[in-house]
Design a protein around this motif. Structure first.
Motif, PDB file in Angstrom:
ATOM      1  N   ASP A   1       0.859  -1.171   0.000  1.00 15.83           N
ATOM      2  CA  ASP A   1       0.000   0.000   0.000  1.00 15.83           C
ATOM      3  C   ASP A   1       0.898   1.225   0.000  1.00 15.83           C
ATOM      4  OD1 ASP A   1       0.825   0.481   2.664  1.00 15.83           O
ATOM      5  OD2 ASP A   1      -0.919  -0.555   3.475  1.00 15.83           O
ATOM      6  N   LEU A   2       0.313   2.391  -0.098  1.00 13.00           N
ATOM      7  CA  LEU A   2       1.108   3.607  -0.224  1.00 13.00           C
ATOM      8  C   LEU A   2       1.978   3.847   1.006  1.00 13.00           C
ATOM      9  CD1 LEU A   2       1.775   5.867  -2.134  1.00 13.00           C
ATOM     10  CD2 LEU A   2      -0.144   7.162  -1.213  1.00 13.00           C
ATOM     11  N   SER A   3       1.469   3.526   2.183  1.00  9.19           N
ATOM     12  CA  SER A   3       2.274   3.699   3.402  1.00  9.19           C
ATOM     13  C   SER A   3       3.532   2.840   3.351  1.00  9.19           C
ATOM     14  CB  SER A   3       1.452   3.336   4.642  1.00  9.19           C
ATOM     15  OG  SER A   3       0.384   4.230   4.785  1.00  9.19           O
ATOM     16  N   GLN A   4       3.394   1.608   2.900  1.00  8.55           N
ATOM     17  CA  GLN A   4       4.565   0.728   2.788  1.00  8.55           C
ATOM     18  C   GLN A   4       5.546   1.254   1.733  1.00  8.55           C
ATOM     19  OE1 GLN A   4       2.413  -2.922   2.005  1.00  8.55           O
ATOM     20  NE2 GLN A   4       2.863  -3.691   4.059  1.00  8.55           N
ATOM     21  N   GLU A   5       5.016   1.787   0.650  1.00 12.66           N
ATOM     22  CA  GLU A   5       5.885   2.340  -0.390  1.00 12.66           C
ATOM     23  C   GLU A   5       6.668   3.542   0.143  1.00 12.66           C
ATOM     24  OE1 GLU A   5       6.422   1.147  -3.706  1.00 12.66           O
ATOM     25  OE2 GLU A   5       5.550  -0.544  -2.633  1.00 12.66           O
ATOM     26  N   TYR A   6       5.999   4.408   0.892  1.00 11.79           N
ATOM     27  CA  TYR A   6       6.700   5.560   1.477  1.00 11.79           C
ATOM     28  C   TYR A   6       7.759   5.100   2.477  1.00 11.79           C
ATOM     29  CZ  TYR A   6       4.190   9.464  -0.593  1.00 11.79           C
ATOM     30  OH  TYR A   6       3.710  10.395  -1.475  1.00 11.79           O
ATOM     31  N   GLN A   7       7.455   4.094   3.269  1.00  6.27           N
ATOM     32  CA  GLN A   7       8.441   3.570   4.222  1.00  6.27           C
ATOM     33  C   GLN A   7       9.656   3.006   3.491  1.00  6.27           C
ATOM     34  OE1 GLN A   7       8.620   3.803   7.532  1.00  6.27           O
ATOM     35  NE2 GLN A   7      10.604   2.816   7.356  1.00  6.27           N
ATOM     36  N   LEU A   8       9.414   2.304   2.411  1.00  2.00           N
ATOM     37  CA  LEU A   8      10.503   1.738   1.611  1.00  2.00           C
ATOM     38  C   LEU A   8      11.383   2.843   1.024  1.00  2.00           C
ATOM     39  CD1 LEU A   8      11.829  -0.769   0.356  1.00  2.00           C
ATOM     40  CD2 LEU A   8      10.184  -0.583  -1.512  1.00  2.00           C
ATOM     41  N   VAL A   9      10.766   3.886   0.493  1.00  2.00           N
ATOM     42  CA  VAL A   9      11.535   5.011  -0.051  1.00  2.00           C
ATOM     43  C   VAL A   9      12.366   5.674   1.044  1.00  2.00           C
ATOM     44  CG1 VAL A   9      11.326   7.340  -1.032  1.00  2.00           C
ATOM     45  CG2 VAL A   9       9.968   5.463  -1.978  1.00  2.00           C
ATOM     46  N   ALA A  10      11.732   5.934   2.190  1.00  2.00           N
ATOM     47  CA  ALA A  10      12.432   6.611   3.295  1.00  2.00           C
ATOM     48  C   ALA A  10      13.633   5.796   3.774  1.00  2.00           C
ATOM     49  CB  ALA A  10      11.473   6.863   4.449  1.00  2.00           C
TER      50      ALA A  10
ATOM     51  N   THR B   1      15.231   3.270   2.150  1.00  2.00           N
ATOM     52  CA  THR B   1      16.204   3.031   1.082  1.00  2.00           C
ATOM     53  C   THR B   1      17.113   4.233   0.866  1.00  2.00           C
ATOM     54  OG1 THR B   1      14.712   1.498  -0.051  1.00  2.00           O
ATOM     55  CG2 THR B   1      16.465   2.485  -1.383  1.00  2.00           C
ATOM     56  N   PHE B   2      16.527   5.422   0.892  1.00  2.00           N
ATOM     57  CA  PHE B   2      17.301   6.625   0.609  1.00  2.00           C
ATOM     58  C   PHE B   2      17.642   7.425   1.871  1.00  2.00           C
ATOM     59  CE2 PHE B   2      14.913   5.695  -3.294  1.00  2.00           C
ATOM     60  CZ  PHE B   2      15.983   5.518  -4.157  1.00  2.00           C
ATOM     61  N   ASP B   3      17.354   6.847   3.038  1.00  2.00           N
ATOM     62  CA  ASP B   3      17.658   7.478   4.323  1.00  2.00           C
ATOM     63  C   ASP B   3      17.120   8.913   4.378  1.00  2.00           C
ATOM     64  OD1 ASP B   3      18.654   7.485   6.923  1.00  2.00           O
ATOM     65  OD2 ASP B   3      20.564   8.351   6.280  1.00  2.00           O
ATOM     66  N   LEU B   4      15.826   9.058   4.079  1.00  2.00           N
ATOM     67  CA  LEU B   4      15.197  10.373   4.035  1.00  2.00           C
ATOM     68  C   LEU B   4      14.517  10.703   5.359  1.00  2.00           C
ATOM     69  CD1 LEU B   4      13.602  10.236   0.478  1.00  2.00           C
ATOM     70  CD2 LEU B   4      15.762  11.291   1.159  1.00  2.00           C
ATOM     71  N   SER B   5      14.584  11.950   5.729  1.00  2.00           N
ATOM     72  CA  SER B   5      13.948  12.425   6.959  1.00  2.00           C
ATOM     73  C   SER B   5      12.437  12.535   6.762  1.00  2.00           C
ATOM     74  CB  SER B   5      14.501  13.806   7.319  1.00  2.00           C
ATOM     75  OG  SER B   5      14.094  14.759   6.342  1.00  2.00           O
ATOM     76  N   ARG B   6      11.735  12.722   7.866  1.00  2.00           N
ATOM     77  CA  ARG B   6      10.287  12.935   7.785  1.00  2.00           C
ATOM     78  C   ARG B   6       9.978  14.183   6.964  1.00  2.00           C
ATOM     79  NH1 ARG B   6       7.426  13.037  13.280  1.00  2.00           N
ATOM     80  NH2 ARG B   6       5.601  12.620  12.016  1.00  2.00           N
ATOM     81  N   GLU B   7      10.794  15.218   7.133  1.00  2.00           N
ATOM     82  CA  GLU B   7      10.593  16.458   6.384  1.00  2.00           C
ATOM     83  C   GLU B   7      10.759  16.215   4.882  1.00  2.00           C
ATOM     84  OE1 GLU B   7      12.536  16.176   9.090  1.00  2.00           O
ATOM     85  OE2 GLU B   7      11.565  17.498  10.531  1.00  2.00           O
ATOM     86  N   ALA B   8      11.780  15.456   4.520  1.00  2.00           N
ATOM     87  CA  ALA B   8      12.005  15.154   3.103  1.00  2.00           C
ATOM     88  C   ALA B   8      10.856  14.328   2.536  1.00  2.00           C
ATOM     89  CB  ALA B   8      13.329  14.417   2.918  1.00  2.00           C
ATOM     90  N   MET B   9      10.369  13.383   3.315  1.00  2.00           N
ATOM     91  CA  MET B   9       9.243  12.571   2.861  1.00  2.00           C
ATOM     92  C   MET B   9       7.985  13.420   2.716  1.00  2.00           C
ATOM     93  SD  MET B   9      10.360   9.651   2.114  1.00  2.00           S
ATOM     94  CE  MET B   9       8.765   8.936   1.770  1.00  2.00           C
TER      95      MET B   9
ATOM     96  N   ASP C   1       7.919  16.581   1.972  1.00  2.00           N
ATOM     97  CA  ASP C   1       8.110  17.371   0.759  1.00  2.00           C
ATOM     98  C   ASP C   1       7.833  16.545  -0.490  1.00  2.00           C
ATOM     99  OD1 ASP C   1       8.759  19.545   2.341  1.00  2.00           O
ATOM    100  OD2 ASP C   1      10.924  19.331   2.054  1.00  2.00           O
ATOM    101  N   LEU C   2       8.276  15.297  -0.495  1.00  2.00           N
ATOM    102  CA  LEU C   2       7.995  14.418  -1.634  1.00  2.00           C
ATOM    103  C   LEU C   2       6.498  14.210  -1.812  1.00  2.00           C
ATOM    104  CD1 LEU C   2      10.719  11.634  -1.382  1.00  2.00           C
ATOM    105  CD2 LEU C   2      10.450  13.340  -3.183  1.00  2.00           C
ATOM    106  N   SER C   3       5.809  13.980  -0.703  1.00  2.00           N
ATOM    107  CA  SER C   3       4.364  13.763  -0.804  1.00  2.00           C
ATOM    108  C   SER C   3       3.664  15.027  -1.290  1.00  2.00           C
ATOM    109  CB  SER C   3       3.773  13.293   0.530  1.00  2.00           C
ATOM    110  OG  SER C   3       3.742  14.339   1.481  1.00  2.00           O
ATOM    111  N   GLN C   4       4.167  16.184  -0.882  1.00  2.00           N
ATOM    112  CA  GLN C   4       3.562  17.442  -1.325  1.00  2.00           C
ATOM    113  C   GLN C   4       3.810  17.659  -2.816  1.00  2.00           C
ATOM    114  OE1 GLN C   4       4.670  20.872   0.961  1.00  2.00           O
ATOM    115  NE2 GLN C   4       2.843  21.964   0.330  1.00  2.00           N
ATOM    116  N   LYS C   5       5.011  17.362  -3.282  1.00  2.00           N
ATOM    117  CA  LYS C   5       5.324  17.527  -4.698  1.00  2.00           C
ATOM    118  C   LYS C   5       4.522  16.554  -5.574  1.00  2.00           C
ATOM    119  CE  LYS C   5       9.961  19.467  -4.265  1.00  2.00           C
ATOM    120  NZ  LYS C   5       9.574  20.245  -3.143  1.00  2.00           N
ATOM    121  N   ALA C   6       4.157  15.422  -5.023  1.00  2.00           N
ATOM    122  CA  ALA C   6       3.379  14.433  -5.773  1.00  2.00           C
ATOM    123  C   ALA C   6       2.004  14.971  -6.155  1.00  2.00           C
ATOM    124  CB  ALA C   6       3.226  13.143  -4.969  1.00  2.00           C
ATOM    125  N   ILE C   7       1.497  15.914  -5.383  1.00  2.00           N
ATOM    126  CA  ILE C   7       0.196  16.510  -5.703  1.00  2.00           C
ATOM    127  C   ILE C   7       0.240  17.110  -7.110  1.00  2.00           C
ATOM    128  CG2 ILE C   7      -1.433  18.350  -5.102  1.00  2.00           C
ATOM    129  CD1 ILE C   7      -0.519  17.910  -2.143  1.00  2.00           C
ATOM    130  N   GLY C   8       1.327  17.793  -7.413  1.00  2.00           N
ATOM    131  CA  GLY C   8       1.468  18.414  -8.728  1.00  2.00           C
ATOM    132  C   GLY C   8       1.564  17.415  -9.865  1.00  2.00           C
TER     133      GLY C   8
END
Length: 79
Positions: free
Chosen positions: A22-31, A33-41, A43-50
């Motif tokens: 599901d989308l939550s698992q996909e976001y966890q995998l991205v975070a 894998t790329f060692d991304l902070s909550r803030e970075a995640m 921002d990614l979710s916000q940019k996805a709106i566009g």
């Protein structure tokens, strides 16, 4: 990395039955894998709106909602 070198992407899942995710698992995998902070995640979710196929009016409303929720969500502690 400079802004000119950034590549934006959005994580999604459109076939939960096939990929058993599901989308939550996909976001966890991205975070993780790329060692991304909550803030970075966030921002990614916000940019996805566009990147969505939603009408501009819906995108604008979602972007406003994301901007309003950001401080509250990012202040919440994660166990």
């Amino acid at each position: 990395m400079t802004k000119q070198n950034l590549i934006y992407f959005c994580s999604q899942t459109d076939d939960k039955g096939v990929f058993c995710t599901d989308l939550s698992q996909e976001y966890q995998l991205v975070a993780s894998t790329f060692d991304l902070s909550r803030e970075a995640m966030w921002d990614l979710s916000q940019k996805a709106i566009g990147c969505s196929f939603a009408p501009q009016s819906v995108k604008k409303r979602l972007e406003q909602t994301w901007a309003e929720l950001r401080p509250q969500v990012l202040q919440t502690r994660v166990p």
